[in-house]
Every structure is written in structure tokens, then in C-alpha cells.
Write a protein that holds these residues in place. Structure first.
Motif, short mmCIF file in Angstrom:
data_model
loop_
_atom_site.label_atom_id
_atom_site.label_comp_id
_atom_site.label_asym_id
_atom_site.label_seq_id
_atom_site.Cartn_x
_atom_site.Cartn_y
_atom_site.Cartn_z
N GLN A 58 8.25 3.94 5.73
CA GLN A 58 6.89 3.50 5.53
C GLN A 58 6.12 3.53 6.86
N LEU A 59 4.80 3.40 6.78
CA LEU A 59 3.97 3.62 7.97
C LEU A 59 4.19 2.57 9.06
N LEU A 60 4.10 1.29 8.72
CA LEU A 60 4.25 0.27 9.76
C LEU A 60 5.63 0.29 10.41
N PRO A 61 6.71 0.40 9.62
CA PRO A 61 8.02 0.54 10.27
C PRO A 61 8.12 1.80 11.13
N SER A 62 7.45 2.87 10.73
CA SER A 62 7.47 4.10 11.53
C SER A 62 6.82 3.87 12.88
N LEU A 63 5.69 3.15 12.86
CA LEU A 63 5.02 2.81 14.11
C LEU A 63 5.91 1.93 14.98
N GLN A 64 6.54 0.94 14.35
CA GLN A 64 7.39 0.03 15.10
C GLN A 64 8.56 0.77 15.74
N VAL A 102 0.85 -1.20 0.00
CA VAL A 102 0.00 0.00 0.00
C VAL A 102 0.88 1.24 0.00
N THR A 103 0.57 2.18 -0.85
CA THR A 103 1.33 3.44 -0.91
C THR A 103 0.42 4.61 -0.58
N PHE A 104 1.01 5.65 0.01
CA PHE A 104 0.28 6.87 0.35
C PHE A 104 0.84 8.01 -0.50
N PRO A 105 0.01 8.98 -0.87
CA PRO A 105 0.49 10.10 -1.70
C PRO A 105 1.68 10.83 -1.08
N ASP A 106 1.64 10.98 0.24
CA ASP A 106 2.72 11.69 0.92
C ASP A 106 2.70 11.32 2.40
N ALA A 107 3.64 11.89 3.16
CA ALA A 107 3.76 11.59 4.58
C ALA A 107 2.52 12.04 5.35
N ALA A 108 1.92 13.14 4.92
CA ALA A 108 0.73 13.65 5.61
C ALA A 108 -0.42 12.65 5.50
N ALA A 109 -0.58 12.04 4.34
CA ALA A 109 -1.65 11.05 4.15
C ALA A 109 -1.41 9.82 5.02
N ALA A 110 -0.16 9.40 5.09
CA ALA A 110 0.17 8.25 5.93
C ALA A 110 -0.09 8.58 7.40
N LEU A 111 0.27 9.79 7.81
CA LEU A 111 0.04 10.20 9.20
C LEU A 111 -1.45 10.26 9.50
#
Length: 553
Positions: free
Chosen positions: A98-104, A35-44
Motif C-alpha cells: 500500500q502507499l503509506l507503507p511504501s513511503l515508510q 482508500v484504494t487505487f486502481p493500480d500501482a501507477a495511480a498510487a505512484l
């Protein structure tokens, strides 16, 4: 196979094992990696939605329970919404992660920090891991992991359980609870006591038990057995059920077999738990955890708001029974936005409890005003005690403030220095209450959630019992009451030891009152004194339990 763990809640159970689902399915995580997000803001934004859903889930669960369960669920909701966690996730996303690694990465950062802090903060690592799994599940689109609902009465096995899972267990379906990790004063253990479910923690090796295996659990000895004789195991469980049914009919008041009165009190945290406790055979409240009305508040409740809450709790008991209110016990594992100091290196040994008033005395003054107002409006005798008192000077200053408001002052004995100076403490206050959870932790210098140190975080430790004995002896000399309001009071066997040491009152979750009262009624004061001597002479908790069982046989 026999596994020795730490007994937490007495009782014998025999049933098929049900394993708690602890992880998010790997396939769902792998699919989300594409899954990809347009930018960091969308992922956040996706993180914000998932974290909010998890926090709302905790908050909703907190509304459906009460007492310690509600308290820890509310704290978990606050942790899921933590701005520091969000900030670290955002930092990683902005760096291209990426989002999941960021959470981890964010969770690992805070888990390491909490572990380094030690004490009660280390206990929050279990909650933090639970929150990570739940946010991950929300993100990848699967159900949050947790405890399955058994079809038939079963023994629940888990590596560890977050309070959010333990709080919602159904005692009619969960015969017993066994965890591989955790100690006798963990949040899971505390909630298990509140529910009255036989419980063994720190049972290393329990993870090798397969789903569906029939398991015999002895919450008195801490023994977990597979492959036991089915007929004999069913007989043991049935005999224990008969014993518990008989205990359920105990109606108080508590006294030893030779007529020595022992005051049994309840631990409460809010109006629902107070109303439940009021129907139990107790003589009042030994611990009213007032901080529940402060949790998840960005601003301090007014004196009027606090007084209304406190009055409702006091009113549940009416005149003739007294209530001991503990002033704000915040800090460490119970951060409160408007009071807790930020950025402490070791909050378990930092500014918590009474220490919050050192640079903010008005916070304490307003709470005492609210308690005094509630006492006056309800007509209920109210005693007030402060947590985390370390010096006689602190006790004296607190007592003066309480007496100015016409209330009875006391302090909690949680810090070893307070136990060592118990006699001098009683020169300035009217009563003492021993919080065995923290007293044990600080005496043994052992984190409550360190499974490898569970034998140290056990109130049966002779060193802890020596401090309790010293405190109780000071009360006998001063002719002032000394109670125990920690988890040790809920252990029927240890209750006999405490009474033998000279403790005058025991305060516990309402579910533990009848087992403790019934046990005290089966022994004499001389038996209790012999049990106390046996416990003090033992070299470790297991030896102490065996010696006391032999002394009371």
C-alpha cells in the motif's frame, strides 16, 4: 524540574511552553488505510502530487528567507523531489504494498543509509522524517505538521525541529527554543543563531514539559527550569532584555577594553544576507557560501551567471571592506546534481569540497574565473579559500590557481591534518580560516546530530581548542591572519577564548555580531589569555564554560 541541555544561543527567557506538533493525526492515517487505487501507477501518481506539493512548499519558504535558512530549505526541496526515494516507493507499490507503507519503507531505507554514512549525512535524517510526515499529511488530506504560531510570546519546545520549521520562527513570538535532540552545530542551532533566539538543544527530558507550563530558559548555561519562582524568573528575563537592548546599540569596531583590535566579519550566502550584513558593524565578510547559487541546479551555472551573482554580493560591501569567498562546498549533506559523486559509502569523509576538483578541475577553474570577474567589476578586495583541504600539496595547488587570477588565497582548517600542519600551510597560502563545525566533528569522531554525543560535538572540547590554538600560533609566527568562521565565533564567551588563543578575526551571522563585540569590549587581552588557559586546562566543555566565566568575572 531542572533539565541540563547544551547552550547554543545566549539569553534568558521566561514564558509559557508551546509544543510543536510533530505527527500526523492517527485517525486520518487510519481513515486513509481504506482508500484504494486502481493500480500501482495511480498510487505512484498520488505520491508524486504530494511530494511535489511538499517540495514546492519548501521552495516557496526558501524564497521568503535568506542565508543558512534559505540554503537548508532549498536542500529539503531537493530531497522531497529525490528520484531515488520515488524509485523505492514505486518498487514497493509494484510489489503489492500500500502507499503509506511504501513511503515508510523508502524513508526507513534512506534514514538507515544516512545514519550509517554518519557525519553531516546523519543530520539529514531529521529532514527526511519531516518530509515523510509532510507527504503523509498531503496524502491523507490534513495540514502539514509543524510549529504552531503562538498567540502570545512563548517558549517553543520540540523533540526536534526540522530546518523548515526553524527557518520561519518569529523572534517576536518565540522567546526561546528548546529541543530534546540535536547538537550545537545542527541546522536548527545554526538558524537559531541567525535569528538571535535564545536556544538550548539536547535537553533530554524536555518532552515531559506540558503545554502551557511556564519555563525559564538560560541559553548561556543550557539550563531549562520549570517551577521556578515567577517573580525572580521575570526579573532575570527583564535584566537580560536590558542587557540585550544595550548590546543592540553597540556600533563597533570591535576591540578589547585595552584597545586590541579584533576584526568581526559576517557570514553570508546570497545577495539578501549580504545586504543585511552590510548594515551591521562588520569589517567585511569572513565566509561567503558561494554554493547557494548551485543548489537545485541540474546543470552548472555559466561563468557569467556566477560572476553576476558574486558581483552583487561583493557590491553590497563596497570598497574598503574585503570579502572572503569559499569555493564550492558540495557533497555530503549538500549534494549538487552536476558535481556530487553518487553512491559514496560515507560522503562525509568522501569527495566533497575541494576534492570535487580532483577529477573535475575545470569546475574549480570556472568558479575562480567568475570570482575574479566579480572582484574586478565591483572593485572589492576579494580573498578566496577552499574547503576540506587535507594536505599542504592541495593548499599549494589551490593557492597557485588563485594567485594566477590576482586574488588572495587561503584554506579552511576543517580536517585535523590541516590543523596539525598549519605552519606549513601558511608557507603556501596567505590566510587560514577555521571551520569549527567540521573540525569538531572530525576531531571527536562524532556525528553532529547524535544527541547522545552532543558533549563531543561541542567546540568547547579541549582537544578542539588545542587544534585551534596550534593553528592560531602558526599564524602569529608567520604574521598571517587566522580567523574562525564556524559557529564557535558566534558564542560571546568562546569568542574571548579564541581571541586569547591568537585568533585575529571572527566571522558569524550578523545577529551575533553585536553580542560578541560588546563582550570583547568588556574584557582586556590579558583577560582573554587567562580565559584561553582556563578553557584548555578544563576536562570537558561544561567545565570549560564555568572556568571561563570565572576567569572573566
Amino acid at each position: 524540574m531542572k533539565i541540563q541541555g547544551t547552550p547554543v544561543v545566549p539569553g534568558v527567557a521566561y514564558g509559557p511552553a508551546v509544543l510543536a506538533r510533530e505527527e500526523v493525526p492517527a485517525a486520518a492515517i487510519e481513515a486513509f488505510a481504506s482508500v484504494t487505487f486502481p493500480d500501482a501507477a495511480a498510487a505512484l501518481s498520488a505520491y508524486d502530487d504530494a511530494a511535489a506539493a511538499v517540495a514546492d512548499g519548501f521552495a516557496a519558504k526558501a524564497m521568503s528567507v535568506s542565508g543558512a535558512a534559505a540554503e537548508v530549505l532549498a536542500a529539503s526541496a531537493g530531497l522531497a523531489r529525490d528520484k531515488g526515494m520515488r524509485s523505492l516507493v514505486r518498487k514497493q507499490l509494484n510489489a503489492g504494498e500500500q502507499l503509506l507503507p511504501s513511503l515508510q519503507i523508502a524513508v526507513e531505507h534512506f534514514a538507515g543509509m544516512f545514519t550509517q554514512m554518519g557525519g553531516l549525512m546523519a543530520e539529514r535524517v531529521t529532514d527526511l522524517r519531516d518530509i515523510e510526515r509532510r507527504i503523509t499529511a498531503r496524502l491523507v488530506g490534513v495540514a502539514e505538521p509543524g510549529v504552531p504560531v503562538p498567540v502570545d510570546p512563548s517558549v517553543l519546545l520540540a523533540k526536534d525541529l526540522a530546518p523548515s520549521d526553524t527557518a520561519l520562527l518569529d523572534p517576536s513570538l518565540v522567546l526561546a527554543l528548546v529541543t530534546g535532540l540535536g547538537g550545537p552545530t545542527s541546522h536548527t542551532a545554526i538558524i537559531a543563531r541567525q535569528l538571535g533566539i535564545p536556544c538550548v538543544v539536547g535537553a533530554t527530558g524536555a518532552g515531559r514539559i506540558a503545554d502551557g507550563t511556564w519555563v525559564l530558559v538560560d541559553g548561556t548555561t543550557g539550563l531549562v527550569v520549570t517551577g521556578a519562582d515567577p517573580e525572580e524568573s521575570r526579573t532575570l528575563a527583564a535584566d537580560d532584555a536590558v542587557r540585550r537592548d544595550a548590546i543592540a546599540g553597540w556600533s563597533g569596531p570591535a576591540a578589547t577594553a585595552d584597545g586590541v583590535h579584533v576584526k568581526l566579519l559576517a557570514n553570508v550566502a546570497d545577495v539578501p544576507t549580504a545586504q543585511t550584513a552590510a548594515h551591521a558593524p562588520v569589517e567585511g565578510v569572513g565566509l561567503f557560501r558561494t554554493e547557494l547559487s548551485f543548489l537545485n541546479r541540474a546543470d552548472e551555472p555559466s561563468v557569467e551567471e556566477q560572476a553576476a551573482i558574486y558581483a552583487d554580493v561583493l557590491a553590497a560591501f563596497g570598497q574598503g571592506r574585503h570579502v572572503v569567498a569559499r569555493t564550492l562546498d558540495a557533497g555530503s549533506d549538500k549534494p549538487i546534481g552536476f558535481a556530487t559523486h553518487k553512491g559514496e559509502e560515507n560522503p562525509a569523509l568522501g569527495v566533497r569540497g575541494l576534492r570535487l576538483s580532483f577529477d573535475n578541475p575545470d569546475l574549480l577553474d570556472r568558479q575562480l574565473d567568475a570570482i575574479a570577474s566579480a572582484s574586478a567589476s565591483s572593485g572589492v578586495e576579494t580573498w578566496v579559500m577552499a574547503p576540506m583541504v587535507a594536505t599542504v600539496a592541495e593548499a599549494g595547488e589551490f593557492a597557485a590557481k588563485v594567485r594566477e587570477r590576482g586574488l588572495k588565497p587561503g584554506v579552511m582548517i576543517e580536517v585535523p591534518s590541516a590543523a596539525l600542519q598549519a605552519a606549513r600551510m601558511l608557507e603556501v597560502v596567505d590566510f587560514l580560516s577555521i571551520g569549527t563545525n567540521d573540525l569538531t566533528q572530525y576531531t571527536m569522531a562524532a556525528d553532529r546530530m547524535a544527541t547522545d554525543l552532543a558533549h563531543l560535538t561541542d567546540a568547547w572540547q579541549p582537544a578542539v581548542l588545542q587544534l585551534i590554538a596550534m593553528t592560531a600560533a602558526a599564524g602569529v609566527t608567520a604574521r598571517k591572519p587566522v580567523g574562525v568562521c564556524g559557529e564557535a565565533a558566534a558564542d560571546p564567551l568562546l569568542a574571548c577564548v579564541l581571541v586569547g588563543l591568537g585568533i585575529t578575526s571572527l566571522s558569524m551571522a550578523p545577529a551575533a555580531v553585536r553580542p560578541v563585540g560588546a563582550q570583547l569590549g568588556r574584557v582586556t587581552m590579558a583577560d582573554c589569555r587567562r580565559a584561553a588557559e582556563a578553557a584548555l586546562a578544563a576536562l570537558d566543555p561544561e567545565a570549560a564554560r564555568i572556568a571561563v566565566r570565572d576567569a572573566l568575572a
